[in-house]
Design a protein around this motif. Structure first.
Motif, short mmCIF file in Angstrom:
data_model
loop_
_atom_site.label_atom_id
_atom_site.label_comp_id
_atom_site.label_asym_id
_atom_site.label_seq_id
_atom_site.Cartn_x
_atom_site.Cartn_y
_atom_site.Cartn_z
N ALA A 1 0.81 -1.22 0.00
CA ALA A 1 0.00 0.00 0.00
C ALA A 1 0.84 1.27 0.00
CB ALA A 1 -0.94 0.00 1.22
N THR A 2 1.86 1.30 0.81
CA THR A 2 2.61 2.55 0.96
C THR A 2 4.03 2.21 1.39
OG1 THR A 2 2.60 4.74 1.99
CG2 THR A 2 2.00 2.88 3.40
N VAL B 1 -6.77 1.22 -0.95
CA VAL B 1 -5.87 0.24 -1.56
C VAL B 1 -6.61 -1.09 -1.70
CG1 VAL B 1 -3.75 -1.10 -1.21
CG2 VAL B 1 -3.79 1.35 -0.71
N THR C 1 -11.34 -3.39 -0.77
CA THR C 1 -10.24 -2.52 -0.32
C THR C 1 -9.93 -2.74 1.17
OG1 THR C 1 -11.73 -0.71 0.27
CG2 THR C 1 -10.93 -0.79 -2.02
#
Length: 782
Positions: free
Chosen positions: A212-213, A245, A256
């Protein structure tokens, strides 16, 4: 050689006096810039290795982490002995090296050996790292912050990203241990019901969260004449973006993270908590580097923190800068000792004036005191020895003796000059001064060396005793040697300048007139019965020797630092919240005691601390008013112990800081008397320890008897049923990782807020972590 030195001093008296004056001025300058400390550096030749093992029980840490590290390090050259401690999630190994080895070389050897341990430790453990080398006193300052408007998470963020970096930037600071507050995380809190609804497992969420990050580098591209660095932007950084995400794509629809989890800012599981004056906050312990000077570092830290006043005021933060400040004791001690030195010097001057009954001879003799002591201090500072209580104590002991050489020389020169004046043909003054000085030179030199040799054994003591008392011996010996040098040079020069042209009146001092008849009578009596006098002297010596074994003793005197450290320990497994609750009750009672001005508490341990304390353990810094004398401080200590006795089931002890540090250096524990019991059966050891403790409580004078080994820590055991795991298509490690992710949390990435970095963590919601259902399900529904 001595004759040439004395003759040079008389012939070039102006040069000698000028050099002595410049030396005094430079010594005063160096003294004004010298560092001050309580004791010399008495820290042992010790390297501490710390290894974090999140989620592992005490037994697992001991077997999987501590023992492999001990085995790997035990073969290093120069090791004296090894001590280790293991608690839930943390391993500490203390490696003690021989005193004559270089501590920095030892640290390098340990670091090299630890580098090869990476593959031997379990996944998620470590790395094993040596903690920063701390000074003998360790704690330079204890400070804290509280706020009426900021929550604990915001308070901790300000501490971690503003206050701690500022302190660590100060030369001489080794580390900052932070207790309390809440470490901020961006938590992906799984909703088990929604996972079941979408037929997803914990591992699916973990994998999606990892994708995701994060913070990544992307390299660069280059054409014929230019290189361009690639920087990726647009990665999800806040709760809303991360919630979008995709975890799974099913039948054209996206599931998500926001569909199966709550994305919230939460707190990292706490190792410890802090409270100040009964209010929860953040407590910081500033640790000094090995060899750092306590007073200088304290002043530098306080100067650095002064620049943060605006941040504190803007965020409505109350800053408590001196919950514990050892420098206060240093300043008071040095002020007291220097005051006593000054008074002692005045007494010496008074005695000289009375017995010599001549201002000039008294002045010449007195000048030996500042010259000898200041020159000795200068030599010590140039040798790298900082001023401390032991150094000043050595100077104080030598105070009355540094003037002896000058008195003998001055009095003999004064007497010979008066006799020369009565001669029909007086000799040249220069020859009289030289001859008079040389008459007593041999006895002065012999006496000085004999007195100095008495303290030579202090320079050869080993262990903490040697580290503490060697500077005292050095200060004393240097003072005596400098006084001899002054008597050989400055004293003859001053005698020639001040006495050669004096009227030299032949006046007998009144005190001498009074004493001489009494002394003559005593000599007459002694000469009539010499054997009786010798017998009486021997008898007194024998009486003294017979009494000596019954005289009590202690390593250091009871120090009155104006501060006490209180240790409390509840039943093993007591939560941090409960420890703080009990601590707040104690704090309230302590503050009711007259003379106590502040109380702070920390429970558990710091994230990077080298102490192996569980959540049931607390430590209190109790600071006293600075005007309390020794009797009043003892009254406060007695009252503190009385209050602690009123809390049933609470093990406790209270001591002053320096005594604790010295005892801990000697035995590894903070108390003066320690009994260790060895064996393999832990239950039997606990039983014997309790029996020994009960016996020790009956010993007269024993107080605060504690068991260092706590009772068995509560353990909730999760037993995996392999047949059911197999039926649902799960492996044991998969199920273990799921449990660990759910209850401890799994850091999957990092995200950035301005210049601050925080973890992204997958876990259960905080309230769900208190409930455990161990029914295994299929991989998708786990």
């Amino acid at each position: 050689m001595l004759a040439a030195l004395v003759r040079f001093a008389i012939n070039f008296r102006g040069v000698v006096i000028a050099i002595a004056t410049l030396l005094m001025i430079y010594s005063v300058y160096r003294l004004s810039r010298a560092g001050l400390d309580i004791f010399p550096e008495f820290s042992p030749n010790l390297i501490v290795v710390q290894t974090e093992a999140p989620g592992y029980s005490t037994e697992q840490v001991e077997i999987l982490v501590t023992r492999p590290i001990e085995s790997a390090l035990s073969g290093l050259i120069g090791i004296d002995h090894v001590r280790s401690e293991s608690i839930q999630g943390l391993s500490i190994v203390n490696i003690y090296f021989d005193e004559d080895t270089d501590i920095y070389r030892n640290r390098q050897l340990v670091s090299e050996r630890l580098a090869g341990l990476t593959n031997l430790l379990p996944d998620g453990v470590g790395p094993a790292v040596p903690v920063p080398m701390a000074s003998s006193s360790a704690t330079i300052l204890t400070m804290g912050v509280t706020s009426e408007t900021k929550n604990l998470m915001d308070l901790r963020s300000i501490v971690d990203w503003n206050l701690v970096p500022t302190i660590l930037s100060v030369p001489g600071v080794a580390d900052v241990n932070v207790f309390g507050g809440e470490v901020k995380q961006l938590q992906i809190q799984i909703d088990a019901n929604k996972l079941n609804k979408f037929s997803l497992g914990v591992n699916d969420v973990v994998e999606a969260a990892k994708q995701a990050t994060g913070i990544f580098g992307a390299g660069f591209i280059e054409n014929t004449n230019q290189r361009l660095t690639l920087s990726i932007t647009g990665l999800p950084q806040d709760k809303l973006d991360i919630s979008e995400v995709v975890v799974k794509h099913v039948n054209g629809a996206n599931i998500t993270l926001g569909d199966v989890a709550n994305i919230e800012h939460g707190a990292e599981p706490a190792f410890g908590k802090g409270a100040i004056m009964g209010k929860e906050g953040v407590v910081l312990m500033v640790i000094g580097q090995y060899g750092a000077n306590t007073l200088n570092v304290s002043n530098d830290v306080e100067a650095a923190i002064d620049g943060l006043d605006k941040i504190f005021s803007e965020n409505d933060i109350e800053f408590h800068p001196t919950l514990f400040r050892p420098a206060n004791y240093i300043e008071r001690s040095v002020k007291s000792i220097t005051g006593h030195l000054f008074v002692g010097g005045l007494f010496v001057v008074a005695v000289l004036a009375v017995f010599l009954f001549n201002f000039r001879t008294a002045f010449i003799s007195v000048m030996a005191i500042p010259l000898s002591l200041l020159t000795a201090i200068l030599v010590l500072l140039e040798m790298g020895v900082n001023l401390n209580v032991m150094v000043i104590g050595g100077l104080a002991i030598a105070l009355g003796e540094v003037v002896d050489d000058a008195i003998i020389d001055t009095e003999n020169i004064f007497r010979r000059l008066r006799q020369n004046k009565l001669l029909e043909t007086p000799l040249p003054m220069k020859d009289v001064v030289y001859n008079a000085s040389m008459e007593v030179r041999g006895s002065v030199v012999y006496a000085s060396f004999i007195v100095a040799l008495v303290f030579v054994p202090l320079l050869h003591l080993s262990g903490i005793t040697g580290r503490l008392f060697e500077p005292l011996g050095m200060a004393y010996i240097l003072s005596i040697m400098m006084s001899l040098l002054v008597a050989l040079t400055v004293t003859p020069a001053l005698c020639y300048i001040l006495l050669a042209k004096d009227k030299l009146r032949n006046i007998e001092p009144p005190i001498i007139k009074l004493i001489q008849p009494l002394y003559a009578k005593s000599l007459t009596l002694i000469s009539r019965a010499p054997y009786l006098v010798i017998t009486i002297a021997i008898l007194f010596c024998l009486i003294g020797i017979s009494v000596l074994p019954n005289v009590g003793g202690q390593f250091i005197p009871n120090l009155r630092e104006g501060h006490y450290i209180v240790h409390t320990s509840s039943i093993s497994g007591t939560s941090l919240k409960e420890s703080i609750r009990i601590g707040n009750q104690l704090t309230k009672r302590f503050l009711d005691v007259p003379g106590i001005i502040s109380v702070s508490q920390w429970a558990g341990r710091a994230e990077r601390g080298a102490d192996t304390f569980g959540s049931h353990y607390s430590e209190f810094e109790v600071d006293l008013a600075h005007d309390l004398n020794g009797t009043e401080q003892q009254r406060v200590l007695d009252e503190i112990r009385r209050i602690l006795d009123e809390f049933p089931g609470l093990r406790h002890e209270a001591h002053n800081f320096l005594s604790e540090r010295i005892h801990e250096t000697i035995s590894g524990y903070t108390t003066p008397v320690v009994v260790n019991i060895y064996g393999n059966d832990l239950d039997a050891l606990d039983r014997k320890a309790r029996e020994v403790a009960e016996v020790m409580k009956t010993v007269k004078g024993a107080s605060s008897v504690q068991l260092q080994s706590s009772t068995q820590t509560p353990l909730l055991q999760i037993e995996l049923k392999l047949d059911k795991l197999k039926a649902h298509g799960l492996t044991p490690v998969e199920e273990t990782n799921i449990i660990k992710t759910a209850f401890e949390g799994l850091a999957v990435a990092k995200y950035q807020e301005d210049n601050r970095i925080f973890d992204v963590v997958v876990s259960l919601p905080k309230d769900k972590r208190q409930i455990i259902r161990c029914k295994p399900t299929s991989h998708k529904n786990s």
